[in-house]
Design an enzyme around this catalytic site. Structure first.
Site, PDB file in Angstrom:
ATOM      1  CG  HIS A 116      -0.345  -0.263   2.501  1.00 18.40           C
ATOM      2  ND1 HIS A 116      -0.031  -1.533   2.951  1.00 18.40           N
ATOM      3  CD2 HIS A 116       0.067   0.583   3.497  1.00 18.40           C
ATOM      4  CE1 HIS A 116       0.510  -1.461   4.148  1.00 18.40           C
ATOM      5  NE2 HIS A 116       0.603  -0.189   4.504  1.00 18.40           N
TER       6      HIS A 116
HETATM    7  P1  AMP Z   1       1.557   0.697   7.429  1.00 11.72           P
HETATM    8  O1  AMP Z   1       1.219  -0.766   7.309  1.00 11.72           O
HETATM    9  O2  AMP Z   1       2.408   1.028   8.591  1.00 11.72           O
HETATM   10  O3  AMP Z   1       2.145   1.228   6.148  1.00 11.72           O
HETATM   11  O4  AMP Z   1       0.211   1.513   7.639  1.00 11.72           O
HETATM   12  C1  AMP Z   1      -1.054   0.950   7.555  1.00 11.72           C
HETATM   13  C2  AMP Z   1      -2.091   2.054   7.457  1.00 11.72           C
HETATM   14  O5  AMP Z   1      -3.366   1.443   7.345  1.00 11.72           O
HETATM   15  C3  AMP Z   1      -2.165   2.987   8.656  1.00 11.72           C
HETATM   16  O6  AMP Z   1      -2.040   4.335   8.200  1.00 11.72           O
HETATM   17  C4  AMP Z   1      -3.547   2.725   9.274  1.00 11.72           C
HETATM   18  O7  AMP Z   1      -4.144   3.902   9.783  1.00 11.72           O
HETATM   19  C5  AMP Z   1      -4.321   2.170   8.104  1.00 11.72           C
HETATM   20  N1  AMP Z   1      -5.376   1.210   8.428  1.00 11.72           N
HETATM   21  C6  AMP Z   1      -5.387   0.284   9.411  1.00 11.72           C
HETATM   22  N2  AMP Z   1      -6.480  -0.503   9.309  1.00 11.72           N
HETATM   23  C7  AMP Z   1      -7.176  -0.066   8.224  1.00 11.72           C
HETATM   24  C8  AMP Z   1      -8.363  -0.476   7.578  1.00 11.72           C
HETATM   25  N3  AMP Z   1      -9.071  -1.519   8.024  1.00 11.72           N
HETATM   26  N4  AMP Z   1      -8.778   0.201   6.480  1.00 11.72           N
HETATM   27  C9  AMP Z   1      -8.072   1.262   6.016  1.00 11.72           C
HETATM   28  N5  AMP Z   1      -6.934   1.687   6.576  1.00 11.72           N
HETATM   29  C10 AMP Z   1      -6.472   1.038   7.657  1.00 11.72           C
END
Ligand code: AMP
Ligand code: ZN
Length: 200
Positions: A116
């Site tokens: 992502h």
């Molecule tokens: P990272 O894996 O550290 O790159 O970041 C993961 C991102 O996903 C963070 O910014 C969270 O706020 C976001 N996040 C966590 N759970 C969800 C979800 N179910 N849907 C959308 N975003 C999410």
């Protein structure tokens, strides 16, 4: 004759089988299917809202192909990455409201499954941005610029990733304003400080 214990309890008969709750790290895969979370979609990518936005605008762009993380990327993914960036920049260019700077990139070590790309405005004005860890994931080298990654893949077919030790060190970096580089002692003080850089 069956004994009571063999018939099962009343609750066994009335309760539906428990639903399997996916592990939290699979949350993005669920959000990719949720119309309330999707902001742009096409045959290659889905762009969703970040559920806990760390700035006024915060989105994630995910490929539809099953690509687990940055480690899986190679020279064959340059067109995909370029498309992810193009979709994100195009979306940002159409946002209304005050003109904010944005950054596009990946966390060196992500916590959530499925590659992502973060698309985040650089005001970092959000109640969800609480910890030193949060701050450093977006304002140190831990945040790997998407254009730099794309160029590396085009030139060498690989990306140089940090090991666990380097990631831990980056996340412990002392708090510093991302605009003027002033060092601040605590998150509350940093959060007050960065407000002065937000365009009115
Ligand atoms: P990272 O894996 O550290 O790159 O970041 C993961 C991102 O996903 C963070 O910014 C969270 O706020 C976001 N996040 C966590 N759970 C969800 C979800 N179910 N849907 C959308 N975003 C999410
Ligand atoms: Zn500053």
């Amino acid at each position: 004759m069956k004994r009571n214990s063999e018939k099962g309890s009343v609750s066994d008969k009335l309760m539906p089988a428990p639903k399997r709750v996916p592990h939290w790290s699979k949350g993005l895969l669920e959000s990719m299917e949720d119309p309330n979370m999707i902001v742009v979609t096409d045959d290659r990518i889905v762009m969703i809202r970040d559920k806990y936005p760390k700035a006024t605008h915060h989105y994630l762009v995910l490929p539809r192909d099953d690509i687990h993380s940055l480690r899986a990327l190679n020279g064959s993914h340059t067109q995909l990455l370029s498309h992810m960036l193009e979709v994100a920049r195009d979306f940002v260019s159409q946002l209304s409201g005050p003109k904010l700077d944005f950054q596009y990139g990946f966390h060196a070590s992500a916590s959530m499954a499925q590659l992502h790309m973060h698309v985040i405005s650089r005001d970092f004005d959000s109640v969800h941005l609480k910890t030193k860890r949060h701050w450093n994931t977006f304002t140190t080298e831990f945040f790997m610029d998407a254009q730099t990654i794309l160029s590396a893949l085009e030139e060498t077919g690989t990306i140089e990733l940090f090991d666990r030790g380097k990631c831990d060190l980056l996340l412990k970096t002392s708090l510093r304003c991302h605009v003027c580089a002033e060092e601040l002692p605590t998150m509350p003080k940093l959060k007050i400080h960065i407000k002065k850089h937000i365009p009115k």
